[in-house]
Design an enzyme around this catalytic site. Sequence first.
Site, PDB file in Angstrom:
ATOM      1  N   LEU A   1      -7.126  -9.363 -12.309  1.00  0.00           N
ATOM      2  CA  LEU A   1      -7.572  -8.763 -13.568  1.00  0.00           C
ATOM      3  C   LEU A   1      -8.946  -8.156 -13.338  1.00  0.00           C
ATOM      4  O   LEU A   1      -9.819  -8.804 -12.740  1.00  0.00           O
ATOM      5  CB  LEU A   1      -7.693  -9.837 -14.644  1.00  0.00           C
ATOM      6  CG  LEU A   1      -6.488 -10.121 -15.525  1.00  0.00           C
ATOM      7  CD1 LEU A   1      -6.841 -11.196 -16.551  1.00  0.00           C
ATOM      8  CD2 LEU A   1      -5.999  -8.870 -16.238  1.00  0.00           C
TER       9      LEU A   1
ATOM     10  N   HIS B   1       2.386   0.215 -12.982  1.00  0.00           N
ATOM     11  CA  HIS B   1       3.141  -1.032 -13.136  1.00  0.00           C
ATOM     12  C   HIS B   1       4.645  -0.710 -13.097  1.00  0.00           C
ATOM     13  O   HIS B   1       5.087   0.247 -13.743  1.00  0.00           O
ATOM     14  CB  HIS B   1       2.771  -1.697 -14.468  1.00  0.00           C
ATOM     15  CG  HIS B   1       3.438  -3.028 -14.650  1.00  0.00           C
ATOM     16  ND1 HIS B   1       3.023  -4.162 -14.001  1.00  0.00           N
ATOM     17  CD2 HIS B   1       4.524  -3.385 -15.383  1.00  0.00           C
ATOM     18  CE1 HIS B   1       3.817  -5.170 -14.328  1.00  0.00           C
ATOM     19  NE2 HIS B   1       4.724  -4.723 -15.166  1.00  0.00           N
TER      20      HIS B   1
ATOM     21  N   MET C   1      -3.880  -7.144  -7.342  1.00  0.00           N
ATOM     22  CA  MET C   1      -3.353  -8.339  -8.009  1.00  0.00           C
ATOM     23  C   MET C   1      -4.421  -9.186  -8.684  1.00  0.00           C
ATOM     24  O   MET C   1      -4.375 -10.414  -8.631  1.00  0.00           O
ATOM     25  CB  MET C   1      -2.563  -9.171  -7.000  1.00  0.00           C
ATOM     26  CG  MET C   1      -1.412  -8.419  -6.359  1.00  0.00           C
ATOM     27  SD  MET C   1      -0.240  -7.755  -7.565  1.00  0.00           S
ATOM     28  CE  MET C   1       0.671  -9.246  -7.926  1.00  0.00           C
TER      29      MET C   1
ATOM     30  N   ASN D   1       1.891   2.916  -2.539  1.00  0.00           N
ATOM     31  CA  ASN D   1       1.330   3.834  -3.549  1.00  0.00           C
ATOM     32  C   ASN D   1       0.002   4.419  -3.078  1.00  0.00           C
ATOM     33  O   ASN D   1      -0.295   5.587  -3.352  1.00  0.00           O
ATOM     34  CB  ASN D   1       1.149   3.116  -4.884  1.00  0.00           C
ATOM     35  CG  ASN D   1       2.455   3.024  -5.638  1.00  0.00           C
ATOM     36  OD1 ASN D   1       2.897   3.998  -6.236  1.00  0.00           O
ATOM     37  ND2 ASN D   1       3.098   1.873  -5.583  1.00  0.00           N
TER      38      ASN D   1
ATOM     39  N   LYS E   1     -16.727 -13.892 -10.278  1.00  0.00           N
ATOM     40  CA  LYS E   1     -16.066 -12.587 -10.404  1.00  0.00           C
ATOM     41  C   LYS E   1     -17.107 -11.489 -10.609  1.00  0.00           C
ATOM     42  O   LYS E   1     -16.975 -10.387 -10.100  1.00  0.00           O
ATOM     43  CB  LYS E   1     -15.101 -12.636 -11.590  1.00  0.00           C
ATOM     44  CG  LYS E   1     -14.229 -11.417 -11.721  1.00  0.00           C
ATOM     45  CD  LYS E   1     -13.300 -11.557 -12.913  1.00  0.00           C
ATOM     46  CE  LYS E   1     -12.194 -10.552 -12.889  1.00  0.00           C
ATOM     47  NZ  LYS E   1     -10.911 -11.063 -12.491  1.00  0.00           N
TER      48      LYS E   1
ATOM     49  N   GLY F   1       0.783  -1.238   0.000  1.00  0.00           N
ATOM     50  CA  GLY F   1       0.000   0.000   0.000  1.00  0.00           C
ATOM     51  C   GLY F   1       0.808   1.277   0.000  1.00  0.00           C
ATOM     52  O   GLY F   1       0.280   2.345   0.295  1.00  0.00           O
TER      53      GLY F   1
HETATM   54  C1  GRF Z   1       3.955  -1.413  -7.218  1.00  0.00           C
HETATM   55  O1  GRF Z   1       5.256  -1.719  -7.636  1.00  0.00           O
HETATM   56  C2  GRF Z   1       3.030  -1.259  -8.397  1.00  0.00           C
HETATM   57  O2  GRF Z   1       3.651  -0.718  -9.509  1.00  0.00           O
HETATM   58  C3  GRF Z   1       2.615  -2.684  -8.664  1.00  0.00           C
HETATM   59  O3  GRF Z   1       2.467  -3.254  -7.398  1.00  0.00           O
HETATM   60  C4  GRF Z   1       3.340  -2.584  -6.477  1.00  0.00           C
HETATM   61  C5  GRF Z   1       2.516  -2.142  -5.311  1.00  0.00           C
HETATM   62  O4  GRF Z   1       3.324  -1.612  -4.286  1.00  0.00           O
HETATM   63  N1  GRF Z   1       1.439  -2.758  -9.484  1.00  0.00           N
HETATM   64  P1  GRF Z   1       2.631  -0.940  -3.023  1.00  0.00           P
HETATM   65  O5  GRF Z   1       1.674  -1.977  -2.447  1.00  0.00           O
HETATM   66  O6  GRF Z   1       1.909   0.280  -3.490  1.00  0.00           O
HETATM   67  O7  GRF Z   1       3.740  -0.615  -2.070  1.00  0.00           O
END
Ligand code: GRF
Length: 188
Positions: A92, A109, A90, A14, A65, A12
């Site tokens: 789709l 990503h 994680m 981000n 889903k 988390g």
């Molecule tokens: C990040 O590297 C993002 O690009 C990828 O998953 C990771 C998530 O990291 N999709 P965090 O959970 O935000 O630390």
Amino acid sequence: MKRMAIFASGNGSNFEALVNAYRDGKLQAEPVLCVTDKPGAGVVERSTRLGVPLLLLTPSHFASKREFELYILRYLEEYDVDFICLAGYMRLVGPTLLEAFPRSIINIHPSLLPAYKGRDAIRQAFDAGEKTFGVTVHFVDENLDSGEIIAQDSFTFDGDDFDALEAKVHQVEHKLFPEAINKVIKEL
Ligand code: GRF
């Protein structure tokens, strides 16, 4: 002000960077809801600490889903969400959410797409001997790490310390994600 939901399955960092960017006046969209499919994920502690409402779901409790996404959709409507950011989500995204949020779901990503899609992208690039690494923010479509690119940032890394590389990638992500959202905000 646009309202966004952030979907995350992991640490988390981000998610927290987006909330902080909004609170610092650097992001023109308010994170109003955090959605996670992982009860033990770091993002649960972060959303609690930051006071962002959390929708914590166990996908296996749903028949399909479609049922899972319809359930999420009810909350997105209740919270009047304009768009969705995937920050380490994680799964789709299925047609239910894609059709409800056309061109309004954004993913980050940790590679220079189209190279190194999927899991462990930083490790994939590192093991391949790359010296240029980067991050991509893109619109989400029905395929994995596909969809129109909104922004990319790259840097050179020539060391053998994978942890240092990973830390650098996350640092770049935390800056690029709010910038990319601001860039497309009027369309959303
Ligand atoms: C990040 O590297 C993002 O690009 C990828 O998953 C990771 C998530 O990291 N999709 P965090 O959970 O935000 O630390």
